[in-house]
Design an enzyme around this catalytic site. Structure first.
Site, PDB file in Angstrom:
ATOM      1  N   ASP A  58       0.821  -1.257  -0.052  1.00  0.00           N
ATOM      2  CA  ASP A  58      -0.095  -0.033   0.061  1.00  0.00           C
ATOM      3  C   ASP A  58       0.753   1.078   0.187  1.00  0.00           C
ATOM      4  O   ASP A  58       0.587   2.333  -0.694  1.00  0.00           O
ATOM      5  CB  ASP A  58      -1.128   0.110   0.980  1.00  0.00           C
ATOM      6  CG  ASP A  58      -0.221   0.252   2.376  1.00  0.00           C
ATOM      7  OD1 ASP A  58       0.630  -0.600   2.840  1.00  0.00           O
ATOM      8  OD2 ASP A  58      -0.370   1.222   3.283  1.00  0.00           O
ATOM      9  N   TYR A 206      -5.417   0.818   9.133  1.00  0.00           N
ATOM     10  CA  TYR A 206      -6.755   1.126   8.279  1.00  0.00           C
ATOM     11  C   TYR A 206      -7.816   0.850   8.864  1.00  0.00           C
ATOM     12  O   TYR A 206      -8.400  -0.074   8.947  1.00  0.00           O
ATOM     13  CB  TYR A 206      -6.308   0.347   7.045  1.00  0.00           C
ATOM     14  CG  TYR A 206      -5.404   1.090   6.216  1.00  0.00           C
ATOM     15  CD1 TYR A 206      -5.556   2.125   5.339  1.00  0.00           C
ATOM     16  CD2 TYR A 206      -4.101   0.451   5.991  1.00  0.00           C
ATOM     17  CE1 TYR A 206      -4.556   2.701   4.421  1.00  0.00           C
ATOM     18  CE2 TYR A 206      -3.203   0.862   5.113  1.00  0.00           C
ATOM     19  CZ  TYR A 206      -3.330   2.076   4.378  1.00  0.00           C
ATOM     20  OH  TYR A 206      -2.683   2.685   3.583  1.00  0.00           O
ATOM     21  N   GLU A 440       5.849   9.825   3.114  1.00  0.00           N
ATOM     22  CA  GLU A 440       5.391   8.427   2.658  1.00  0.00           C
ATOM     23  C   GLU A 440       4.223   8.402   1.461  1.00  0.00           C
ATOM     24  O   GLU A 440       3.359   9.238   1.608  1.00  0.00           O
ATOM     25  CB  GLU A 440       4.757   7.798   3.753  1.00  0.00           C
ATOM     26  CG  GLU A 440       4.622   5.973   3.396  1.00  0.00           C
ATOM     27  CD  GLU A 440       4.218   5.199   4.448  1.00  0.00           C
ATOM     28  OE1 GLU A 440       4.443   3.925   4.612  1.00  0.00           O
ATOM     29  OE2 GLU A 440       4.067   5.773   5.680  1.00  0.00           O
TER      30      GLU A 440
END
Length: 461
Positions: A58, A206, A440
């Site tokens: 991800d 998440y 990031e």
């Protein structure tokens, strides 16, 4: 930067897709365009005797999370549908198709058994204790699933949305594959509806704070568009719960569903009209309306929260572009109380947000790696910051932070096209790898920028 504040949007578009290719997990194809990436995580799934090789990492770590991966694919599929001609004109349509199928191939594996979906590979705690490129990782590839006993409505519904939207994309190119995706989307949607519950296994990274009603509406919307079945229309109009919101993200899909459904309603009729809520999203974002809620930095950037904030920037630009096209096509405008907003204002704001990311900001720097002026060099990303080494090299996790994470020097491998998290609410930014909230990148920041860049590459302002 060209005169008038315009950029080489075609170059930015090409590079934004390259980043997604750098995020691939599994056995890479022979035509892989990322020279410093190689096969990785080839035993994923073996702990449960299943094949979970493939999919995407991800962000800057080596975990595969189901919820953001599915959202990445849903938004890529919507991009391919909305901007097919633009992507084709700049020669990127096939690359977008490949990016979508890299995700959907994985989802077919993850959902092979009815009422079971593998939703995560990799334990984030030991993973985050080792700064290692995926090709050399020795950290546990722990498996997480949802089923009838451990439901996860958000992830099941989002994966259903991804597969339904992708089924539409591939309908005229690979009918068998499209049908396979659609059949799986239907099953996952029923699983999501019939076994309601939030899966918290992807927390704290998440966690779904918005609940699952947005994903259920989102999935039903894509299934209705894919099938035109009254069943899904009824779910939308009779069961669908919606809300006026000010963001579009991997966690909160209402604005996307409302704009998607507004387009269907205005074009074909027969659906509850979600236009007011779609308008409310615009009114909450634009700084020149009486209802604006979203903070805009002094330099003009949307700032909702620290940590991958550019996802809200690209997400808003994406929806504004999509909605402006819907409004123009149907001779409509946005209503913010008594104020009328023309579709051109949405396009203008979307372009301004994209241009900020590419360099039109107080710091005069690009937030896309390898593009424009003074782009980030210390991206918070294992594969980019750790030098290439042979697959049998043994790495000390404790020394990995000394050797690579803490080094104040540019990454040895350029993560071309990655859009980093971006500046803080005051437009401040330092290119330092340890600052994950600013440095990031994520797949869903980039999946949402491809459409706006394709539109700008062909149509300009």
């Amino acid at each position: 930067m060209a005169a008038g504040g315009d950029y080489n949007y075609k170059d930015a578009l090409t590079k934004s897709i390259l980043f997604l290719e750098a995020q691939r997990s599994g056995k890479l194809p022979p035509n892989s365009r990322i020279p410093w990436r190689d096969d990785s995580a080839l035993d994923d799934g073996k702990l449960a005797n299943v094949d979970l090789v493939g999919g995407y990492y991800d962000a800057g770590d080596n975990v595969k999370y189901g919820l953001p991966m599915a959202f990445t694919i849903t938004t890529l599929a919507w991009t391919a549908l909305a901007y097919e001609s633009e992507l084709s004109a700049v020669g990127e349509l096939e690359n977008v198709y490949a990016a979508i199928s890299w995700g959907t191939d994985y989802f077919l594996k993850a959902s092979a058994k009815k009422n079971r979906l593998w939703v995560q590979v990799g334990d984030p705690v030991p993973d985050h204790q080792c700064w290692m490129r995926p090709e050399n990782m020795k950290t546990p590839r722990t498996l997480y699933k949802i089923d009838e006993h451990t439901p996860g409505t958000e992830i099941a519904a989002e994966t259903a949305a991804a597969m339904a939207a992708s089924a539409i994309v591939f309908k005229n190119h690979n009918r068998t594959y499209s049908r396979q995706l659609l059949n799986k989307a239907k099953l996952l949607y029923e699983f999501a509806r019939n076994h309601k519950g939030t899966f918290d296994g992807e927390c704290p990274f998440y966690c779904s704070y918005s609940g699952y009603n947005d994903e259920l509406l989102w999935a039903a919307s894509w299934l209705y568009i894919a099938t035109k079945k009254i069943k899904y229309q009824k779910h939308i109009t009779q069961e669908g719960i919606s809300a006026s919101v000010a963001e579009f993200s991997w966690d909160l899909k209402y604005a996307g569903a409302e704009i998607l459904l507004s387009g269907v309603h205005l074009t074909e009729g027969g659906l509850h009209n979600f236009k007011r809520q779609a308008d409310n999203f615009v009114c909450a974002v634009l700084p020149d309306t009486p209802f604006h809620q979203v903070y805009i930095s002094p330099g003009g950037l949307i700032h909702l929260r620290d940590g991958a904030n550019t996802q809200y920037v690209t997400g808003t630009a994406f929806l504004f572009d999509i909605y402006s096209d819907i409004l123009i096509k149907n001779h409509q405008t946005v209503s913010c109380g008594n104020q009328v907003i023309q579709p051109s204002r949405l396009k203008e704001f979307a372009k301004q947000q994209i241009d900020y990311v590419l360099g039109s900001n107080p710091r005069g720097r690009s937030y896309m790696v390898g593009f424009g002026a003074n782009s980030p060099t210390q991206v918070h990303h294992r594969g980019s910051s750790v030098p290439v080494m042979s697959s049998d090299t043994t790495v000390s996790c404790s020394m990995s932070f000394v050797n690579w994470y803490n080094k104040n020097q540019p990454n040895p491998n350029v993560l071309t096209g990655a859009i980093v998290g971006g500046p803080d609410r005051y437009d401040n930014f330092d290119d330092q790898r340890w600052d994950s909230s600013k440095l990031e990148p994520t797949t869903y920041i980039n999946s949402l920028v491809i459409g706006p860049l394709a539109k700008l590459a062909i149509h300009g302002a």
